[in-house]
Design a protein around this motif. Structure first.
Motif, PDB file in Angstrom:
ATOM      1  N   MET A   1       0.828  -1.211   0.000  1.00  0.00           N
ATOM      2  CA  MET A   1       0.000   0.000   0.000  1.00  0.00           C
ATOM      3  C   MET A   1       0.862   1.260   0.000  1.00  0.00           C
ATOM      4  SD  MET A   1      -3.185  -0.779  -0.309  1.00  0.00           S
ATOM      5  CE  MET A   1      -4.028   0.710   0.184  1.00  0.00           C
ATOM      6  N   VAL A   2       1.975   1.237   0.723  1.00  0.00           N
ATOM      7  CA  VAL A   2       2.888   2.387   0.702  1.00  0.00           C
ATOM      8  C   VAL A   2       3.410   2.591  -0.713  1.00  0.00           C
ATOM      9  CG1 VAL A   2       5.176   3.191   1.446  1.00  0.00           C
ATOM     10  CG2 VAL A   2       3.570   2.313   3.133  1.00  0.00           C
ATOM     11  N   ARG A   3       3.816   1.503  -1.342  1.00  0.00           N
ATOM     12  CA  ARG A   3       4.332   1.589  -2.709  1.00  0.00           C
ATOM     13  C   ARG A   3       3.264   2.102  -3.668  1.00  0.00           C
ATOM     14  NH1 ARG A   3       5.328  -3.075  -5.887  1.00  0.00           N
ATOM     15  NH2 ARG A   3       5.575  -2.076  -7.853  1.00  0.00           N
ATOM     16  N   LEU A   4       2.031   1.615  -3.521  1.00  0.00           N
ATOM     17  CA  LEU A   4       0.948   2.105  -4.368  1.00  0.00           C
ATOM     18  C   LEU A   4       0.737   3.602  -4.155  1.00  0.00           C
ATOM     19  CD1 LEU A   4      -1.386   1.672  -6.373  1.00  0.00           C
ATOM     20  CD2 LEU A   4      -2.831   1.131  -4.391  1.00  0.00           C
TER      21      LEU A   4
ATOM     22  N   GLU B   1      -4.456   3.839   3.512  1.00  0.00           N
ATOM     23  CA  GLU B   1      -5.392   3.449   2.455  1.00  0.00           C
ATOM     24  C   GLU B   1      -5.985   4.688   1.779  1.00  0.00           C
ATOM     25  OE1 GLU B   1      -8.953   0.225   1.675  1.00  0.00           O
ATOM     26  OE2 GLU B   1      -8.575   0.854   3.722  1.00  0.00           O
ATOM     27  N   ASP B   2      -6.352   5.690   2.561  1.00  0.00           N
ATOM     28  CA  ASP B   2      -6.878   6.935   1.999  1.00  0.00           C
ATOM     29  C   ASP B   2      -5.816   7.647   1.160  1.00  0.00           C
ATOM     30  OD1 ASP B   2      -9.368   6.563   3.157  1.00  0.00           O
ATOM     31  OD2 ASP B   2      -8.925   7.828   4.892  1.00  0.00           O
ATOM     32  N   ARG B   3      -4.574   7.637   1.648  1.00  0.00           N
ATOM     33  CA  ARG B   3      -3.482   8.270   0.903  1.00  0.00           C
ATOM     34  C   ARG B   3      -3.326   7.639  -0.479  1.00  0.00           C
ATOM     35  NH1 ARG B   3       2.834   7.354   2.107  1.00  0.00           N
ATOM     36  NH2 ARG B   3       3.577   8.345   0.206  1.00  0.00           N
ATOM     37  N   ALA B   4      -3.397   6.322  -0.544  1.00  0.00           N
ATOM     38  CA  ALA B   4      -3.255   5.624  -1.822  1.00  0.00           C
ATOM     39  C   ALA B   4      -4.414   5.946  -2.768  1.00  0.00           C
ATOM     40  CB  ALA B   4      -3.154   4.119  -1.592  1.00  0.00           C
ATOM     41  N   ALA B   5      -5.584   6.210  -2.218  1.00  0.00           N
ATOM     42  CA  ALA B   5      -6.779   6.468  -3.030  1.00  0.00           C
ATOM     43  C   ALA B   5      -6.923   7.930  -3.444  1.00  0.00           C
ATOM     44  CB  ALA B   5      -8.024   6.028  -2.258  1.00  0.00           C
ATOM     45  N   MET B   6      -6.270   8.840  -2.756  1.00  0.00           N
ATOM     46  CA  MET B   6      -6.501  10.266  -2.985  1.00  0.00           C
ATOM     47  C   MET B   6      -6.196  10.751  -4.405  1.00  0.00           C
ATOM     48  SD  MET B   6      -8.188  11.466  -0.626  1.00  0.00           S
ATOM     49  CE  MET B   6      -8.202  13.118  -1.277  1.00  0.00           C
TER      50      MET B   6
ATOM     51  N   ALA C   1      -4.096   5.331 -14.510  1.00  0.00           N
ATOM     52  CA  ALA C   1      -4.243   3.928 -14.897  1.00  0.00           C
ATOM     53  C   ALA C   1      -2.900   3.352 -15.318  1.00  0.00           C
ATOM     54  CB  ALA C   1      -5.258   3.790 -16.033  1.00  0.00           C
ATOM     55  N   SER C   2      -2.127   4.120 -16.046  1.00  0.00           N
ATOM     56  CA  SER C   2      -0.804   3.663 -16.474  1.00  0.00           C
ATOM     57  C   SER C   2       0.091   3.416 -15.260  1.00  0.00           C
ATOM     58  CB  SER C   2      -0.175   4.699 -17.406  1.00  0.00           C
ATOM     59  OG  SER C   2       1.122   4.292 -17.773  1.00  0.00           O
ATOM     60  N   ALA C   3       0.039   4.299 -14.296  1.00  0.00           N
ATOM     61  CA  ALA C   3       0.840   4.131 -13.081  1.00  0.00           C
ATOM     62  C   ALA C   3       0.389   2.904 -12.294  1.00  0.00           C
ATOM     63  CB  ALA C   3       0.743   5.378 -12.209  1.00  0.00           C
ATOM     64  N   TYR C   4      -0.915   2.695 -12.222  1.00  0.00           N
ATOM     65  CA  TYR C   4      -1.449   1.535 -11.504  1.00  0.00           C
ATOM     66  C   TYR C   4      -0.998   0.247 -12.187  1.00  0.00           C
ATOM     67  CZ  TYR C   4      -4.839  -1.348  -8.987  1.00  0.00           C
ATOM     68  OH  TYR C   4      -5.437  -2.308  -8.201  1.00  0.00           O
ATOM     69  N   ARG C   5      -1.076   0.241 -13.500  1.00  0.00           N
ATOM     70  CA  ARG C   5      -0.659  -0.935 -14.272  1.00  0.00           C
ATOM     71  C   ARG C   5       0.826  -1.213 -14.059  1.00  0.00           C
ATOM     72  NH1 ARG C   5      -0.778  -1.318 -20.857  1.00  0.00           N
ATOM     73  NH2 ARG C   5      -0.334  -3.562 -21.036  1.00  0.00           N
ATOM     74  N   GLN C   6       1.644  -0.175 -14.158  1.00  0.00           N
ATOM     75  CA  GLN C   6       3.081  -0.351 -13.958  1.00  0.00           C
ATOM     76  C   GLN C   6       3.395  -0.806 -12.539  1.00  0.00           C
ATOM     77  OE1 GLN C   6       5.303  -0.537 -16.413  1.00  0.00           O
ATOM     78  NE2 GLN C   6       3.447  -0.281 -17.623  1.00  0.00           N
ATOM     79  N   HIS C   7       2.645  -0.292 -11.592  1.00  0.00           N
ATOM     80  CA  HIS C   7       2.799  -0.701 -10.188  1.00  0.00           C
ATOM     81  C   HIS C   7       2.590  -2.208 -10.065  1.00  0.00           C
ATOM     82  CE1 HIS C   7       1.991  -0.912  -5.850  1.00  0.00           C
ATOM     83  NE2 HIS C   7       0.890  -1.554  -6.173  1.00  0.00           N
ATOM     84  N   ALA C   8       1.532  -2.712 -10.657  1.00  0.00           N
ATOM     85  CA  ALA C   8       1.216  -4.138 -10.558  1.00  0.00           C
ATOM     86  C   ALA C   8       2.228  -4.992 -11.312  1.00  0.00           C
ATOM     87  CB  ALA C   8      -0.191  -4.404 -11.093  1.00  0.00           C
TER      88      ALA C   8
END
Length: 182
Positions: free
Chosen positions: A59-62, A115-120, A83-90
Motif C-alpha cells: 500500500m505504501v508503494r501504491l 489506504e486513503d493516501r493511496a486512493a486520494m 491507470a498507467s501508473a497503476y498498471r506499472q505498479h502491478a
C-alpha cells in the motif's frame, strides 16, 4: 520496528518477490533470516501478521506510485496517467500486488491514513465522485489481474483496451459534471 523484525520482513519480501505468496511460510522465512521458526513468533504472532506487514508495504508503494503519477499529469488525461501508473505498479511487483490487492486487506495493521493516501490521487482525478472512483479502480484491477494471469489472447492490444476504458470513464465523469471538461 526492531532490527530482527525488519530482517524478518525483508526475508519475507524476498521470498514473496522470488516465488510468490505460496512460498511464505514461517519455516522458510526463518531459514532466510538464519534462525529457527519458533524464534519468529517473538516478533510476529503468526504468518498473517507477516502478510499484513507485506500488505502495508504494498500500500505504501501504491501510494507513492500514484502520487508520483499525479504530479506528472500535466496536459495528459488524468485517468489515463493514473491507470498507467497503476498498471506499472502491478506489473513491477506482481506477487506483492496480488498479496495486497487480491486478498482481504488487513486494514487494522495498516498505518493510519495509508489506504486513503493511496486512493486520494484517483479521488481528486474524479472530483471526489466515490462511485466513479470505485468503478474505475475495479476496471483497473480487473484489467491488470487479467494481464498478470495471461488471460488476454496473444497479440491483444492492451494499451488500446486501457485507453478505451479510461476514455469511457472520462466521458462518464464529464457527463455527470454537466459537460465540464476534465
Amino acid at each position: 520496528m526492531a532490527d530482527r523484525a525488519r530482517q524478518i520482513m525483508a526475508a519475507a519480501r524476498e521470498l514473496l518477490d522470488a516465488e510468490g505468496p505460496e512460498a511464505l511460510s514461517m519455516r522458510r522465512i526463518a531459514e532466510r533470516v538464519g534462525i529457527r521458526a519458533p524464534s519468529l513468533y517473538k516478533h510476529f504472532p503468526d504468518k498473517a501478521a507477516v502478510e499484513a506487514g507485506l500488505q502495508a508495504q504494498g500500500m505504501v508503494r501504491l501510494a507513492q506510485d500514484m502520487e508520483a503519477a499525479e504530479a506528472e499529469i500535466g496536459d495528459d488525461p488524468p485517468l489515463l496517467v493514473l491507470a498507467s501508473a497503476y498498471r506499472q505498479h502491478a506489473l513491477a511487483g506482481p506477487h506483492l500486488y496480488r498479496l495486497t490487492h487480491t486478498r482481504p486487506l488487513a486494514r487494522a495493521a495498516l498505518p493510519e491514513g495509508l489506504e486513503d493516501r493511496a486512493a486520494m490521487p484517483l479521488a481528486r482525478a474524479v472530483h471526489g465522485d466515490i462511485d466513479i472512483a470505485r468503478s474505475f479502480w475495479a476496471f483497473a484491477h480487473g484489467m491488470v489481474t487479467l494481464e498478470l494471469d495471461g488471460r488476454f489472447p496473444p497479440g491483444a492490444d492492451l494499451d488500446a483496451a486501457w485507453r478505451t476504458g479510461c476514455e469511457a470513464f472520462a466521458d462518464l465523469l464529464q457527463n455527470k459534471n454537466g459537460g465540464d471538461a476534465l
